[in-house]
Design a protein around this motif. Structure first.
Motif, short mmCIF file in Angstrom:
data_model
loop_
_atom_site.label_atom_id
_atom_site.label_comp_id
_atom_site.label_asym_id
_atom_site.label_seq_id
_atom_site.Cartn_x
_atom_site.Cartn_y
_atom_site.Cartn_z
N GLU A 232 -0.48 11.17 -1.06
CA GLU A 232 0.04 12.23 -0.19
C GLU A 232 0.77 13.31 -1.00
O GLU A 232 0.71 14.48 -0.66
CB GLU A 232 0.93 11.64 0.89
N SER A 233 1.42 12.90 -2.09
CA SER A 233 2.09 13.89 -2.94
C SER A 233 1.08 14.80 -3.64
O SER A 233 1.41 15.89 -4.07
CB SER A 233 2.99 13.20 -3.97
N LEU B 158 0.80 -1.22 0.00
CA LEU B 158 0.00 0.00 0.00
C LEU B 158 0.84 1.28 0.00
O LEU B 158 0.31 2.36 -0.26
CB LEU B 158 -0.92 0.02 1.23
N LEU B 159 2.12 1.16 0.27
CA LEU B 159 2.95 2.35 0.46
C LEU B 159 3.13 3.20 -0.80
O LEU B 159 3.19 4.42 -0.71
CB LEU B 159 4.31 1.96 1.04
N VAL B 160 3.19 2.58 -1.97
CA VAL B 160 3.36 3.35 -3.21
C VAL B 160 2.13 4.21 -3.46
O VAL B 160 2.23 5.40 -3.74
CB VAL B 160 3.64 2.42 -4.41
N GLU C 174 -9.97 9.26 -9.28
CA GLU C 174 -9.34 9.75 -10.51
C GLU C 174 -7.85 9.41 -10.54
O GLU C 174 -7.33 8.97 -11.56
CB GLU C 174 -9.52 11.27 -10.61
N ILE C 175 -7.17 9.60 -9.42
CA ILE C 175 -5.74 9.30 -9.34
C ILE C 175 -5.50 7.80 -9.52
O ILE C 175 -4.60 7.39 -10.26
CB ILE C 175 -5.15 9.81 -8.01
N MET C 176 -6.32 6.99 -8.87
CA MET C 176 -6.15 5.54 -8.99
C MET C 176 -6.40 5.07 -10.42
O MET C 176 -5.71 4.19 -10.92
CB MET C 176 -7.07 4.82 -8.00
N LYS C 177 -7.35 5.68 -11.11
CA LYS C 177 -7.62 5.33 -12.50
C LYS C 177 -6.42 5.69 -13.38
O LYS C 177 -6.02 4.93 -14.25
CB LYS C 177 -8.87 6.02 -13.00
#
Length: 70
Positions: A23-24, A15-17, A62-65
Motif C-alpha cells: 500500500e505504501s 499478512l499485515l506487514v 518485484e517488491i516481494m522479491k
C-alpha cells in the motif's frame, strides 16, 4: 480487473506487514476471509488471503522479491 491471491495465512497479522508495504507503494490490497478466519480460528481450513489486482501483479512480484532478498 480480477484479484489474485499472492499470499495466504491462518492469521491476519502474518499478512499485515506485506500489505502495508504494498500500500505504501500505491498498490491497493484486499484481505479475503479476514473476518471468517477470526471467527472460525479453531478450523485450520480457513485461510486469510492477501489479494491484489492482476494489473499490479508484476510490480508486486518485484517488491516481494526485494523483501525476500533483504
Amino acid at each position: 480487473m480480477s484479484l489474485i491471491t499472492i499470499k495466504e495465512s491462518h492469521t491476519v497479522s502474518d499478512l499485515l506487514v506485506l500489505k502495508s508495504r504494498l500500500e505504501s507503494e500505491g498498490i491497493q490490497c484486499y484481505l479475503k476471509n479476514e473476518l471468517t478466519t477470526q471467527i472460525m480460528s479453531h478450523m485450520p481450513t480457513f485461510m486469510v488471503e492477501l489479494q491484489v489486482s492482476d494489473l499490479d501483479l508484476e510490480r508486486v512480484k518485484e517488491i516481494m522479491k526485494t523483501i525476500e532478498d533483504n
